[in-house]
Design a protein around this motif. Structure first.
Motif, short mmCIF file in Angstrom:
data_model
loop_
_atom_site.label_atom_id
_atom_site.label_comp_id
_atom_site.label_asym_id
_atom_site.label_seq_id
_atom_site.Cartn_x
_atom_site.Cartn_y
_atom_site.Cartn_z
N LYS A 35 48.58 63.27 42.15
CA LYS A 35 47.53 63.66 41.21
C LYS A 35 46.62 62.52 40.81
N VAL A 36 46.93 61.29 41.27
CA VAL A 36 46.13 60.11 40.92
C VAL A 36 45.77 59.39 42.21
N PHE A 37 44.50 59.01 42.35
CA PHE A 37 44.14 58.20 43.52
C PHE A 37 44.79 56.83 43.41
N SER A 38 44.53 56.13 42.32
CA SER A 38 45.23 54.87 42.05
C SER A 38 44.99 54.44 40.62
N ALA A 39 46.07 53.99 39.99
CA ALA A 39 45.99 53.46 38.63
C ALA A 39 45.59 52.00 38.62
N GLY A 40 45.23 51.45 39.78
CA GLY A 40 44.86 50.04 39.84
C GLY A 40 46.06 49.17 40.18
N ALA A 41 46.11 48.01 39.60
CA ALA A 41 47.21 47.10 39.87
C ALA A 41 48.47 47.55 39.15
N ASP A 42 49.59 47.46 39.83
CA ASP A 42 50.89 47.63 39.19
C ASP A 42 50.96 46.62 38.03
N LEU A 43 51.34 47.08 36.84
CA LEU A 43 51.26 46.22 35.66
C LEU A 43 52.13 44.99 35.77
N ASP A 44 53.35 45.14 36.29
CA ASP A 44 54.22 43.98 36.44
C ASP A 44 53.63 42.99 37.43
N ALA A 45 53.07 43.53 38.53
CA ALA A 45 52.45 42.67 39.53
C ALA A 45 51.20 42.00 38.97
N ALA A 46 50.45 42.74 38.14
CA ALA A 46 49.24 42.16 37.54
C ALA A 46 49.60 40.96 36.67
N LYS A 47 50.66 41.10 35.88
CA LYS A 47 51.09 40.01 35.00
C LYS A 47 51.59 38.82 35.82
N ALA A 48 52.08 39.10 37.02
CA ALA A 48 52.60 38.04 37.89
C ALA A 48 51.49 37.38 38.72
N GLY A 49 50.25 37.80 38.53
CA GLY A 49 49.14 37.15 39.21
C GLY A 49 48.28 38.05 40.08
N LEU A 50 48.70 39.31 40.28
CA LEU A 50 47.92 40.18 41.15
C LEU A 50 46.52 40.45 40.61
N ALA A 51 46.36 40.43 39.29
CA ALA A 51 45.06 40.74 38.69
C ALA A 51 43.97 39.78 39.17
N THR A 52 44.35 38.58 39.56
CA THR A 52 43.35 37.60 39.99
C THR A 52 43.46 37.28 41.48
N SER A 53 44.14 38.15 42.23
CA SER A 53 44.31 37.91 43.66
C SER A 53 42.97 37.99 44.40
N PRO A 54 42.73 37.10 45.34
CA PRO A 54 41.50 37.20 46.16
C PRO A 54 41.51 38.40 47.09
N ASP A 55 42.67 39.05 47.25
CA ASP A 55 42.74 40.21 48.14
C ASP A 55 41.92 41.39 47.64
N TRP A 56 41.65 41.47 46.33
CA TRP A 56 40.79 42.55 45.83
C TRP A 56 39.40 42.45 46.45
N GLU A 57 38.84 41.25 46.41
CA GLU A 57 37.52 41.04 46.99
C GLU A 57 37.57 41.13 48.51
N ARG A 58 38.67 40.67 49.10
CA ARG A 58 38.82 40.78 50.55
C ARG A 58 38.80 42.24 50.96
N LEU A 59 39.46 43.11 50.20
CA LEU A 59 39.50 44.54 50.51
C LEU A 59 38.13 45.18 50.36
N SER A 60 37.49 45.01 49.21
CA SER A 60 36.21 45.68 49.01
C SER A 60 35.15 45.12 49.95
#
Length: 205
Positions: free
Chosen positions: A52-77
């Protein structure tokens, strides 16, 4: 948790972590970027999700561990935006946070009626990915983009359609049917011809 059907001219990339609202882990994000980078041979690419959800974005635990600032977001888009084939985001539900970038990078966005759109970086204390506000502003204008990023507004599907954030609202059972139909002419055409037409559309001022 990322499924790829790349057997034909239309590649289908599916987020399959419905128990976690298709929130992205670091591995999922890396896998998505890898797939997008090798999809240059596809005539068209469809992004969708399970549940029912396309994506909630970053997994919260992963975001706190550094995913929120990963360069892979820009690499993907960036990889999606650079694809020569037609790209369609077939949004099976809500799109939130960093996952917004992959949809913004697509050529066409369709969504189910219950979908909503929000990017809560102000509340969570993160910066958005650099290209996300720019791509959103190109679609809906800077003031409405500030409503989403700075004021934390959540947009329903009808509002997103009126603003130009999405291009069509499609019933749940028809969203993939419609996405495949949008890609049918491109898939059947000479790829060089199709790529030239896409490039001409992108260069309209």
């Amino acid at each position: 948790m990322i499924e790829v059907d790349d057997a034909g001219p239309i590649w289908i990339i599916t987020l399959n972590r419905p128990s976690k609202a298709n929130a992205l882990t670091a591995q999922m994000l890396s896998d998505l970027a890898d797939v997008a980078e090798r999809a240059a041979s596809a005539r068209a690419v469809i992004l969708t999700g399970v549940g029912k959800v396309f994506s909630a974005g970053a997994d919260l635990d992963a975001a706190k561990a550094g995913l929120a600032t990963s360069p892979d977001w820009e690499r993907l888009s960036g990889a999606i935006a650079a694809l020569p084939g037609l790209t369609v985001a077939a949004l099976n539900g809500t799109l939130a946070g960093g996952a917004t970038g992959m949809a913004l990078a697509c050529d066409i966005r369709i969504a189910v009626p219950r979908a909503s759109f929000f990017y809560p970086v102000m509340k969570l204390g993160y910066l958005p990915q650099p290209s996300d506000p720019l791509r959103m502003a190109a679609l809906i204008g800077p003031a409405r983009t500030k409503m989403v990023f700075a004021a934390g507004q959540k947009l329903g599907a009808q509002t997103a359609l009126a603003y130009g954030l999405i291009d069509e609202i499609v019933e749940d059972e028809d969203v993939m049917v419609r996405a495949l139909a949008l890609c049918a002419d491109v898939a059947a055409a000479d790829p060089v011809h199709a790529q030239k037409i896409k490039a001409m559309c992108a260069n309209v001022q």
